[in-house]
Design a protein around this motif. Structure first.
Motif, PDB file in Angstrom:
ATOM      1  N   MET A   1       0.881  -1.155   0.111  1.00 19.89           N
ATOM      2  CA  MET A   1       0.147   0.131  -0.003  1.00 19.89           C
ATOM      3  C   MET A   1       0.912   1.257  -0.093  1.00 19.89           C
ATOM      4  O   MET A   1       1.948   1.198   0.720  1.00 19.89           O
ATOM      5  N   ARG A   2       0.375   2.338  -0.703  1.00 23.52           N
ATOM      6  CA  ARG A   2       1.130   3.420  -0.878  1.00 23.52           C
ATOM      7  C   ARG A   2       0.679   4.506   0.421  1.00 23.52           C
ATOM      8  O   ARG A   2      -0.096   4.306   0.954  1.00 23.52           O
ATOM      9  N   ILE A   3       1.776   5.354   0.428  1.00 22.04           N
ATOM     10  CA  ILE A   3       1.479   6.753   1.364  1.00 22.04           C
ATOM     11  C   ILE A   3       1.404   7.939   0.360  1.00 22.04           C
ATOM     12  O   ILE A   3       1.839   7.934  -0.603  1.00 22.04           O
ATOM     13  N   SER A   4       0.716   8.825   1.044  1.00 17.88           N
ATOM     14  CA  SER A   4       0.565  10.049   0.253  1.00 17.88           C
ATOM     15  C   SER A   4       1.864  11.070   0.360  1.00 17.88           C
ATOM     16  O   SER A   4       2.711  10.985   1.487  1.00 17.88           O
ATOM     17  N   GLU A   5       2.374  11.439  -0.664  1.00 15.84           N
ATOM     18  CA  GLU A   5       3.641  12.102  -0.835  1.00 15.84           C
ATOM     19  C   GLU A   5       3.784  12.791  -1.999  1.00 15.84           C
ATOM     20  O   GLU A   5       3.126  12.808  -2.990  1.00 15.84           O
ATOM     21  N   PHE A   6       4.817  13.770  -2.150  1.00 13.60           N
ATOM     22  CA  PHE A   6       5.147  14.569  -3.411  1.00 13.60           C
ATOM     23  C   PHE A   6       5.599  13.762  -4.229  1.00 13.60           C
ATOM     24  O   PHE A   6       6.416  12.759  -4.241  1.00 13.60           O
ATOM     25  N   ARG A   7       5.789  14.147  -5.369  1.00 12.58           N
ATOM     26  CA  ARG A   7       6.331  13.458  -6.856  1.00 12.58           C
ATOM     27  C   ARG A   7       7.809  13.569  -6.474  1.00 12.58           C
ATOM     28  O   ARG A   7       8.336  12.731  -6.928  1.00 12.58           O
ATOM     29  N   ASN A   8       8.224  14.688  -6.085  1.00  9.27           N
ATOM     30  CA  ASN A   8       9.569  15.144  -6.020  1.00  9.27           C
ATOM     31  C   ASN A   8       9.909  16.071  -5.303  1.00  9.27           C
ATOM     32  O   ASN A   8       8.944  16.881  -4.784  1.00  9.27           O
ATOM     33  N   ALA A   9      11.070  16.446  -4.968  1.00 10.90           N
ATOM     34  CA  ALA A   9      11.664  17.494  -4.147  1.00 10.90           C
ATOM     35  C   ALA A   9      11.058  19.061  -4.486  1.00 10.90           C
ATOM     36  O   ALA A   9      10.872  19.859  -3.833  1.00 10.90           O
ATOM     37  N   LYS A  10      11.344  19.122  -5.891  1.00 11.88           N
ATOM     38  CA  LYS A  10      10.772  20.272  -6.601  1.00 11.88           C
ATOM     39  C   LYS A  10       9.230  20.704  -6.139  1.00 11.88           C
ATOM     40  O   LYS A  10       9.072  21.699  -5.827  1.00 11.88           O
TER      41      LYS A  10
END
Length: 290
Positions: free
Chosen positions: A1-10
């Motif tokens: 299962m995934r967690i919510s996160e940003f695609r990348n640092a930018k």
């Protein structure tokens, strides 16, 4: 299962910058910032208002954060401690570290948060998805909420194509030049797109990958278990559900709950009728558990 996160640092940096600018602009008054560790990640909350009194806890809708309540804070905090929450897994200042699989996990997260804040009789306000989380908490962890105010909450009926069309139309309208937005807001039935600062934050969150569970529909048995004093505020023109049918279902299954269908309002009820919603929150918070 995934967690919510940003695609990348930018993408994360872009959002963090927009978030801090929006926070400073929309909430210039005094507040205390708390980062609360839970099993599912660190949860950011903002606390304001008097040190004592019955606390009001504000849970945002899907894709939102504590800043959606900016126009409510001063009035609510006049006589109540107010705690505005960045839900774990939503674009905000909270950071998710473990998956939230279903409503039971969402309820566990909220229970850990209320426990850490030492709240045993909170007046919880949940908008849309936040309302779904609040209902789940009351089902699985009753005893920490004094009252519930549910602002066009999810989970009361199956979601149809109409709602997703409304979401897409609102997203497209929010990207239009500002002079066109009032007319488009009326056309698509979504006054939230007139919140210019918040719409800028929404656009900055496009690099965020949300991985929270869908708000499944509560069973009759689950709704019958709601015994805390509750107010269901439903937008008469809500794209989320047929408000008249939902109101009938609530009255049949949870007769102790109060239901109000708000005219001239849709699913963006907090933006459509902010004064009414503020008054209803305060009226509900004045109740005592039976």
């Amino acid at each position: 299962m995934r967690i919510s996160e940003f695609r990348n640092a930018k993408a994360e940096d872009r959002f963090r910058t927009a978030y801090e600018q929006t926070l400073t602009s929309l909430w210039p008054g005094p507040r205390t910032t708390l980062d609360i560790p839970t099993t599912f990640g660190v949860t950011r909350v903002y606390r304001t208002g008097p040190e004592t009194g019955d606390p009001i806890v504000l849970l945002p809708g899907s894709g939102g954060n504590a800043l959606m309540w900016h126009r409510y804070i001063d009035d609510l905090a006049e006589n109540h401690p107010v705690i505005a929450v960045d839900t774990v897994g939503e674009p905000g200042a909270s950071v998710q570290t473990s998956p939230i699989a279903d409503g039971r996990d969402g309820a566990a997260w909220l229970d850990e948060l209320l426990t850490a804040l030492e709240l045993t009789a909170a007046h919880v306000v949940g908008c849309s998805y936040g309302g779904w989380l609040a209902i789940n908490h009351q089902i699985h962890h009753p005893g920490r909420m004094a009252t519930l105010t549910l602002v066009d909450p999810a989970g009361l009926a199956d979601v149809g194509r109409r709602f997703y069309t409304w979401l897409i139309a609102g997203g497209l309208a929010s990207a239009a030049p500002r002079p066109f937005r009032p007319r488009l807001a009326r056309l698509v039935g979504n006054s939230a797109i007139l919140e210019t600062e918040l719409m800028g934050l929404v656009r900055a969150s496009m690099g965020f990958r949300r991985a929270l569970p869908l708000a499944y529909t509560f069973s009759d048995e689950e709704l019958r278990s709601l015994h805390v004093p509750s107010l269901f505020l439903l937008g008469a023109r809500s794209a989320l559900h047929d408000s008249a049918q939902v109101a009938d279902r609530i009255r049949r299954l949870a007769p102790s709950a109060r239901v109000e269908i708000v005219p001239d309002a849709g699913h963006a009820l907090p933006a459509d009728q902010p004064t009414l919603v503020t008054n209803r929150i305060l009226n509900t918070a004045s109740q005592k558990p039976s």
